[in-house]
Motif scaffolding. Structure first.
Motif, mmCIF file in Angstrom:
data_model
loop_
_atom_site.group_PDB
_atom_site.id
_atom_site.type_symbol
_atom_site.label_atom_id
_atom_site.label_comp_id
_atom_site.label_asym_id
_atom_site.label_seq_id
_atom_site.Cartn_x
_atom_site.Cartn_y
_atom_site.Cartn_z
ATOM 1 N N GLN A 1053 -22.123 -33.998 42.239
ATOM 2 C CA GLN A 1053 -23.130 -33.424 41.353
ATOM 3 C C GLN A 1053 -24.479 -34.108 41.529
ATOM 4 N N ALA A 1054 -24.459 -35.435 41.693
ATOM 5 C CA ALA A 1054 -25.715 -36.159 41.850
ATOM 6 C C ALA A 1054 -26.424 -35.793 43.139
ATOM 7 N N VAL A 1055 -25.659 -35.580 44.209
ATOM 8 C CA VAL A 1055 -26.289 -35.207 45.476
ATOM 9 C C VAL A 1055 -27.001 -33.870 45.348
ATOM 10 N N VAL A 1056 -26.325 -32.875 44.782
ATOM 11 C CA VAL A 1056 -26.947 -31.558 44.635
ATOM 12 C C VAL A 1056 -28.160 -31.635 43.724
ATOM 13 N N THR A 1057 -28.048 -32.397 42.642
ATOM 14 C CA THR A 1057 -29.179 -32.538 41.725
ATOM 15 C C THR A 1057 -30.373 -33.183 42.414
ATOM 16 N N SER A 1058 -30.107 -34.194 43.245
ATOM 17 C CA SER A 1058 -31.198 -34.874 43.941
ATOM 18 C C SER A 1058 -31.890 -33.948 44.939
ATOM 19 N N VAL A 1059 -31.105 -33.191 45.651
ATOM 20 C CA VAL A 1059 -31.709 -32.264 46.605
ATOM 21 C C VAL A 1059 -32.493 -31.189 45.869
ATOM 22 N N LEU A 1060 -31.978 -30.724 44.721
ATOM 23 C CA LEU A 1060 -32.726 -29.753 43.924
ATOM 24 C C LEU A 1060 -34.046 -30.339 43.437
ATOM 25 N N ARG A 1061 -34.026 -31.621 43.062
ATOM 26 C CA ARG A 1061 -35.276 -32.262 42.641
ATOM 27 C C ARG A 1061 -36.272 -32.324 43.788
ATOM 28 N N HIS A 1062 -35.793 -32.629 44.988
ATOM 29 C CA HIS A 1062 -36.691 -32.658 46.141
ATOM 30 C C HIS A 1062 -37.220 -31.271 46.475
ATOM 31 N N ALA A 1063 -36.467 -30.224 46.139
ATOM 32 C CA ALA A 1063 -36.921 -28.864 46.419
ATOM 33 C C ALA A 1063 -38.145 -28.491 45.602
ATOM 34 N N LEU A 1064 -38.359 -29.203 44.492
ATOM 35 C CA LEU A 1064 -39.515 -28.893 43.655
ATOM 36 C C LEU A 1064 -40.827 -29.390 44.248
ATOM 37 N N THR A 1065 -40.742 -30.366 45.174
ATOM 38 C CA THR A 1065 -41.970 -30.988 45.704
ATOM 39 C C THR A 1065 -42.151 -30.788 47.192
#
Length: 1611
Positions: A1053-1065
């Motif tokens: 879950q943390a990996v997907v969340t981190s990649v999603l956060r990077h997708a915002l920038t």
């Protein structure tokens, strides 16, 4: 009107008619069909010719405009279509001879230095072109040979003049040429309708500048010249008198031609300005000139003249034509150009003439014609006179050459010498290539005339040596190849000039020197005279005055020397070492002087020369000893005794030098204690400095000899029980073993070394880096001796000594300096100096770390780890910048970190990991020092890390903002961590590393505003690197320890969340797509690990599935990018991309684990039901018509197809699990049907990326399988599209795709697995009707007419289809039908193979795939193909496949394809081998002969050496298979060996290729019986027999004894 028109002839003749009107009337008469004039065309041509002749003869007068009009009129007539159609009808038109003479005179006017020509050159060239391009008109020149010669001479002169202008300073443009060309450009190009005035100007804004018009005239000149050369060549062939041709060519054409050829050479035309003539035309003209000269100067009928002149010279007799003397006269007499230019032309032409002579009168290599060989040699000797090197041939005394003025008596300047040596090199190489020098015949029947000539040439090359010119070395190498006796009398002088005393550092010169020296070494090795070579070398070194150290042994020379010594008898190697030792002993003071006081006066003289020579000799001795074959228990006793004596002598020399050093040290101390007298202080200082340098040289020599002796003594002691070490220090006696309190001699010796009693450490280290390294090597060898005795190692005193030795070898102070070193080292101990010492020391430490590491302290351990981590290159490409075979500190560290040895050193591995983790923390601390995990320096707080990971994954925010500099620092450290082997990490280190890297993934982000725009955003790069490291750590054996600190579901879950956060920038780019793929790989690895561990599987998988199928995730997936805002649209698209990738990867991994257990299947089925439903919603939202255009730029089509394929596979898997319950069906069938139709439409509509094509083929495979399963339940579900229609559509799309021209061959090869999988699904339950459709497609595709028509791609698609179809598992009826027509398919493919083999360009795109398809048929037909005729037919077709003149890549593909076919035959069809063995061996022999030709040693080095090495390995492999099936080849084994040695005798193979082929032929020799060996000994020719004897000797010595030893233990 007809009468009026018929009166035009009278008006043209009338003197009353103005000339302007006459031209108009003539033009009108030509174009008008109503003008009734008998033989009108001939009359008008004659009138124009008569008018022009009259004007130039001053019989007629008219203006300049009229003159130009007449020439233009004549040009128009000659180029008109009417004239050509008239001639095609068979009518006769001729030109007068006075027109030909008129043209020659006008061309001569333009060829003068200051042309005053009334006619433009472009007009004259156009007239000449019109005449020469028409055979009927060109007869005016071709029927009179002298006129044709004159025309060609005029044109060549003009061409040379133009080339001189272009190469030098071009003169001003000719205005008449421009005006004529402008008027010509205004005329209609088809020449049908004439402008009566033939006047017209270019527009004012014309693009034609004077320079461009001049270039156009030059281009036209060379076109006409090429046309004239072609016409002349055909005329020359028709001449019946070759002497007449020879005379005219040498008198009028020879010198102009050789000048033109020189100007057209590529070297002359290397001007920055654009040349108006194409390179292809230049090559064509040079080829025509060579052909003309060859036919004129060296006609077959003139060979008797050359023989009479060259081989039977009689100065008192005046015979007929003497062609060689005439040629030399023309070459020697200078023309109008400068002497330097003429010498360049002459030197270039000498080699060309000799090559033409060889082509006409010489013999091919391998053929023997002694008379022609001697004729070629005499011509070579005669041509050498023209080079003015000082050689005197037998012709120079009997001709008038001495009376001819020479521009220079000999090439004195460097430029002239370079040209002369290049010409000599070409002459010698040509003579060597055709083998005109038969040493035996020259000695027996010709009085060594050739040997004397070559000896004279060698003496001149050595007396007037040019060691700064590469061609000088190549000439010597070629002379050596001709006969070693040519250079043997002057070998010492050669070694002095080309080796010992050569000071040039130019890379080209050094390369030529190394090749020559390697050739000398190889020659004397073959002659078994290597000791003589070294004897001469030692004599040269002894006679030379060395003022500075000279590195004689380069890396290439050492490598060749090593190979030569291995090929030489061991006794010769021992003899060479003894010679070197004797030379060293000559310079050591006698023993009586050692005990006396040292005389400073004698010592200074001794130092000036002797010490440098001793160092040079010691380097040679070290290289020889480190290259010899070690003695072993199988070595004969005399060789062991020689080796023993050598070691004793070497030890004696070392002791003498050591005693001398002690005496010098004592004398130095005494001199220091004395007070210097006044007035002699300067003299004392100079003598002291000189003695210091001498002491350093002697110390280096002593240490090098001692180190070499210790290494060799250890080697002999280990491998040979007959050998006894001469030094009792290196023997551990029984008394010492029994006496526990007495230290062994080795212990005492190493203690003396470390304490400085033998060699003072301070003095050695301060003396030179070379001495310091040697001393450490010696200590290391003593340390190895101690460790080899287990009884000694256990003592505490021994451990203390080992600790001291290890610390001395590691040298902490030296390690600290390694961090700031970027020097290079070539790996040879002889080349160690102040700059490369640290590299060599670091190499010594790292290569022996397993030995010394247990005895190093923590401080040393941390220092080694620091150097390993901090000396890494910042860029991966930095290693490639270094020179080949060179070492740097960073390269050594990088290779050690990647090696398998590093994980075997757990203490050092752990310290290195901790150092790297602390480096990461230091960077993070500079950003956020308030976090608890950054406050401690010693140990990482795992609990705090887990808390921060959970917090960041929950709120989705980053707590650490990185600048661009900090990001770069982190990336450099992460790059080193990535290369570490995770299996070498302990549980504690791996947990700390994983959690810290995972924290960086979840809690860090880059400030893109701080990043340079030119570099782009660093965020995706950092994200990608972090994910790669996490995946690597996941594969470590101790990773389960991480899951004790944090759940696997939380990590997912943390990996997907981190990649999603990077997708915002971030923005979509290649790095971002790679990061998403790395995320998918991480999810797949971790989910698979969770399922494999079978611990908390339900908890972890449900946690991650709940996150992916939550309402929040569904909302993000359903939030289609419909906003007009581009930024928000991109963010939502990237978010959907990440979630779709996670869902599809998670679902695919779960699907692959179905069927392992019932309980697991229930869990996975439950989760797959949720993920499939979520995927269905997401795909339906993504495929909406208004969404597709907005996401197509970010989410590629291939990704969408893969997601839909995974979704369909999940549904099929669920359907198969619950198949017995009959409770489930495919839920999204309508979606799949529509998507399938879309894929079928787009897969062939336009060029598509390879990834999309592969994913589409996979989807079609899965979709067809789904339709088949749905058809079985058709009564329970809605009606599905007819399966036959889908089968036909897929088959048609597949055929169209395989024939698409936009698919490259490499992409087509990579698509084959996907195509085969699709075919397997299509034919799995194939009906007879569907299979007939496939067979019909095969029949239509295997059309040989398409290949002949150039459309090989359609045939290739069918060949690939056949290959893949035969690999599929077919129903029984289809299987029988396919193999029933297999013989016809094979026959057709063999015909295609023979047809395509005629075109070498089709090898890679067509021939190789056909051979691969045939190989597949042979493998699949094992046990099915019973007729041996088909196999024989395949072998016959393989002999047509070309292996000549191929690039290395194409050669390897072709070679491998043929080999695989042979392998399939010998393995899958052994029943046909008794009958097919001869054909099989014929094909295999082509492979052997081909790899021998391609794998031979070349001048250009080892270019593409890997290709030919791999091919030679395949040959070795095939030899082993032939030997394994010996029952089929027993009677042919001698034939195989005979073929091998016959080819081996023709070439000199590269060592690596020769090693593979030799190992293979050894296996065939195992099959040969005694009578076979006798047959080979008696039946082979002398040269081949010698090669076989050498082969059989090495086979008996190396291979046969080993095989017999193995047979003793074989049942």
């Amino acid at each position: 009107m007809a009468a009026l028109y018929s009166g035009i002839h009278l008006k043209l003749k009338s003197t009353q008619t103005p000339w302007e009107d006459k031209i108009k009337l003539a033009r009108f008469a030509w174009i008008s069909s109503q003008c009734l004039l008998p033989n009108k065309e001939q009359v008008l041509l004659d009138w124009c010719t008569h008018a022009l002749t009259g004007w130039f003869n001053k019989k007629v007068e008219f203006s300049q405009n009229v003159l130009e009009g007449l020439w233009c009129y004549l040009d128009d007539l000659l180029h008109s279509r009417k004239l050509h159609s008239f001639l095609k009808q068979g009518k006769s038109i001729s030109l007068r001879l006075n027109l030909a003479q008129l043209l020659l005179d006008r061309l001569q006017d333009h060829g003068q230095s200051q042309p005053v020509a009334p006619v433009a050159l472009s007009t004259l060239l156009s007239v000449c072109q019109g005449i020469l391009s028409t055979p009927a008109l060109s007869a005016v020149f071709t029927t009179k040979y002298e006129l044709m010669v004159s025309l060609l001479a005029r044109l060549i002169s003009l061409a040379c003049h133009r080339l001189q202008q272009f190469s030098g300073s071009p003169k001003s443009d000719n205005e008449s040429d421009m005006e004529a060309l402008q008027s010509q450009l205004a005329v209609d190009t088809d020449k049908v309708e004439f402008n009566l005035g033939h006047q017209g100007d270019l527009p004012a804004d014309s693009k034609y500048t004077p320079k461009s018009i001049e270039n156009m005239v030059s281009a036209k000149l060379f076109k006409v010249l090429l046309l004239a050369l072609t016409c002349y060549s055909s005329v020359q062939r028709q001449q019946a008198n070759p002497n007449r041709v020879f005379t005219l060519v040498t008198n009028q054409l020879f010198q102009p031609m050789i000048f033109l050829r020189h100007w057209l050479s590529s070297a002359t035309l290397s001007s920055p300005a654009p040349f108006p003539v194409s390179q292809q035309m230049c090559r064509d003209i040079r080829t025509k000139i060579d052909t003309i000269l060859q036919l004129a100067l060296f006609a077959p009928e003139q060979i008797s003249l050359y023989q009479e002149e060259l081989t039977k010279v009689n100065s008192g007799k005046k015979g007929p034509l003497r062609p060689t003397s005439v040629l030399l006269l023309k070459l020697t007499v200078q023309s109008v150009c400068e002497p330097s230019l003429y010498y360049a032309v002459k030197s270039n032409m000498v080699s060309v003439l000799f090559k033409l002579f060889l082509e006409s009168y010489g013999t091919a290599k391998g053929e023997r014609n002694e008379e022609q060989g001697m004729l070629c040699f005499f011509f070579l000797a005669s041509l050498s006179d023209a080079l003015e090197l000082g050689l005197e041939s037998h012709l120079s005394k009997n001709t008038d050459l001495q009376k001819c003025p020479s521009p220079q008596s000999a090439p004195g300047g460097p430029e002239s010498w370079s040209l002369a040596l290049l010409a000599v090199e070409s002459l010698l190489n040509s003579a060597l290539s055709v083998d005109i020098y038969n040493v035996a015949a020259d000695r027996i029947r010709h009085g060594e005339v050739q040997l004397r000539f070559y000896r004279n040439l060698a003496e001149i090359l050595l007396k007037r040596a040019q060691p700064s010119i590469p061609a000088w070395y190549r000439c010597l190498k070629t002379l050596l190849s001709l006969n070693h006796l040519i250079l043997e009398p002057d070998l010492e002088q050669l070694l002095s000039l080309a080796w010992v005393n050569m000071d040039c550092i130019d890379s080209r010169v050094l390369r030529a020197k190394q090749v020559t020296l390697c050739s000398i070494l190889q020659t004397y090795t073959k002659l078994r005279q290597l000791p003589k070579f070294f004897s001469d070398l030692l004599s040269v070194i002894s006679d030379s005055a060395l003022d500075q150290p000279r590195p004689l042994l380069s890396e290439e020379v050492v490598s060749t020397l090593r190979t030569c010594l291995l090929d030489s008898p061991p006794s010769q190697t021992i003899e060479i070492c003894s010679l070197v030792l004797q030379s060293i002993k000559k310079y050591i003071p006698q023993k009586q002087t050692i005990t006396d006081e040292i005389n400073p006066q004698k010592e200074v003289a001794f130092n000036a020369d002797s010490s440098l020579k001793m160092m040079c000799l010691s380097h040679i001795l070290h290289s020889v000893l480190f290259s010899l074959k070690t003695i072993d228990n199988a070595s004969p006793l005399p060789l062991v005794r020689q080796s023993q004596k050598l070691m004793e002598t070497m030890q004696e020399v070392s002791k003498e030098l050591q005693q001398y050093l002690g005496k010098m040290e004592m004398q130095t101390k005494q001199s220091v204690q004395k007070t210097p007298k006044k007035g002699k202080k300067g003299q004392k200082f100079a003598a002291s400095e000189t003695n210091t340098q001498f002491t350093q040289n002697v110390l280096e020599l002593t240490l090098l000899l001692k180190y070499t002796w210790v290494e060799l003594d250890t080697l002999f002691s280990v491998h040979c029980s007959k050998y006894t070490s001469p030094d009792p220090v290196h023997q551990i006696t029984s008394e010492n073993e029994d006496e526990k309190n007495t230290a062994s001699p080795v212990m005492e010796y190493i203690q003396s070394l470390l304490s400085g009693k033998i060699f003072p450490q301070a003095a050695v280290i301060a003396s030179s880096p070379f001495c310091s390294l040697l001393l450490r090597h010696i200590v290391l060898q003593q340390m190895k001796k101690i460790l080899s005795d287990p009884l000694t190692c256990s003592k505490s005193s021994t451990i203390a000594v080992l600790n001291q030795a290890a610390h001395f070898i590691a040298a902490e102070d030296e390690l600290e300096k390694c961090l700031n070193v970027d020097h290079k080292w070539d790996g040879q101990i002889n080349t160690v100096n102040a700059s490369s010492y640290l590299v060599a020391h670091w190499y010594l430490v790292t290569s022996n770390l397993p030995l010394i590491l247990p005895y190093l302290g923590d401080k040393h351990l941390h220092r080694v780890a620091t150097v390993l981590a901090c000396s890494q290159p910042l860029r991966p490409a930095q290693d490639k910048v270094t020179m080949p075979n060179s070492l740097t500190v960073s390269l050594i560290s990088s290779q050690f970190l990647k090696s398998n040895i590093f994980p075997e050193l757990p203490s050092l591995f752990s310290v290195t990991v901790q150092f790297l983790l602390q480096s990461l923390i230091r960077v993070l601390r500079t950003v956020h020092s308030d976090l608890a995990i950054f406050k401690e320096n010693t140990q990482i707080q795992k609990e705090i890390l887990v808390e921060r990971i959970l917090l960041s994954s929950t709120n989705g925010k980053a707590c650490v903002e990185l600048s661009s500099t900090q990001t770069k620092d982190l990336l450099n450290t992460l790059q080193i961590i990535q290369v570490l082997n995770p299996d070498g990490m302990s549980s504690e280190d791996l947990s700390a590393c994983f959690l810290l890297v995972f924290f960086m993934l979840t809690a860090t982000s880059s400030q893109t505003k701080d990043v340079d725009d030119s570099e782009g955003s660093r965020c995706p790069t950092l994200l990608k690197r972090l994910l790669q490291i996490l995946i690597s750590l996941l594969e470590g054996t101790n990773f389960p320890s991480v899951l004790k600190s944090i759940h696997g579901g939380t990590l997912l879950q943390a990996v997907v969340t981190s990649v999603l956060r990077h997708a915002l920038t971030t923005t979509e780019n290649s790095d971002w797509l790679d990061s998403v793929k790395e995320m998918q790989a991480f999810i797949q690895c971790l989910v698979q690990l969770i399922i494999t561990r079978s611990s908390s599987v339900r908890l972890n998988l449900n946690q991650f599935a709940s996150f992916l199928c939550s309402k929040e995730t569904k909302d993000k997936l359903a939030d289609t990018p419909s906003s007009a805002n581009t930024a928000s649209c991109n963010v939502s698209t990237l978010t959907a991309h990440v979630l779709l990738a996670s869902l599809s990867t998670f679902s695919h991994t779960l699907t692959s684990n179905l069927g392992k257990s019932k309980s697991l299947d229930e869990l996975l089925t439950q989760i797959l039901t949720q993920t499939t439903a979520t995927l269905g919603l997401a795909v339906e939202s993504l495929l909406k018509p208004h969404v597709v255009p907005k996401v197509s730029g970010i989410i590629c089509q291939a990704f969408v197809v893969e997601v839909v394929t995974v979704m369909l596979q999940c549904e099929l898997s669920l359907l198969s699990i619950e198949e017995n319950k009959q409770t489930r069906s495919i839920n999204h069938m309508l979606l799949y049907q529509g998507f399938g139709l879309q894929v079928l439409r787009e897969i062939n509509s336009a060029p598509r990326p390879k990834e999309f094509l592969v994913s589409s083929l996979r989807f079609l495979s899965t979709f067809y399988n789904a339709v088949e399963k749905a058809e079985d339940k058709q009564e329970k579900n809605e009606k599905i599209k007819d399966l036959d229609g889908l089968f036909t559509s897929i088959l048609h799309s597949l055929q169209t795709l395989l024939t698409a021209h936009w698919i490259s061959s490499s992409d087509l090869h990579e698509m084959e697995p996907a195509v085969q999988k699709l075919l397997c699904h299509l034919v799995e339950k194939c009906s007879a009707e569907r299979f007939n459709l496939m067979l019909l497609m095969i029949k239509e595709g295997l059309n040989t007419g398409k290949l002949r028509g150039g459309n090989y791609r359609e045939v290739l698609s069918t060949v690939i289809f056949i290959k893949l179809l035969f690999c599929c598992l077919l129903p029984e009826a289809c299987f029988n039908a396919l193999w029933l027509i297999a013989p016809q398919i094979i026959s057709t493919m063999m015909f295609l193979l023979k047809s395509s083999s005629q075109d070498v360009s089709l090898n890679l795109p067509f021939t190789v795939p056909v051979v691969a398809a045939v190989t597949t048929l042979l493998r699949q037909g094992e046990g099915v193909m019973a007729n041996p005729h088909h196999v024989t037919m395949i072998l016959g077709a393989l002999q047509w496949v070309s292996l000549d003149r191929l690039s290395p890549a194409v050669y390897e593909e072709t070679f491998t394809a043929i080999h695989e076919t042979l392998f399939a035959i010998i393995k899958c069809h052994p029943q046909v081998m008794p009958k097919a063995a001869p054909s099989f061996l014929n094909v295999f022999y082509r492979l052997v002969a081909s790899i021998m030709q391609e794998g031979k040693q070349r001048k250009d080095g080892n270019t593409d050496c890997g290709v030919y090495l791999r091919c030679s390995m395949l040959v070795e492999r095939m030899y082993s298979h032939i030997a394994a099936t010996s029952e089929n080849f027993t009677t042919l084994s001698s034939f195989i060996v005979a073929q091998y040695v016959t080819e081996l005798q023709k070439v000199t193979l590269r060592p690596d290729v020769k090693l593979c082929l030799t190992e293979g032929i050894y296996m065939i020799l195992d099959l040969c019986l005694e009578q076979d060996i006798k047959f080979l000994m008696a039946g082979l020719h002398s040269g081949v027999r010698e090669v076989f004897n050498e082969l059989y000797s090495s086979y008996t010595h190396y291979h046969k004894t080993q095989r017999q030893g193995e047979e003793k233990y074989t049942v």
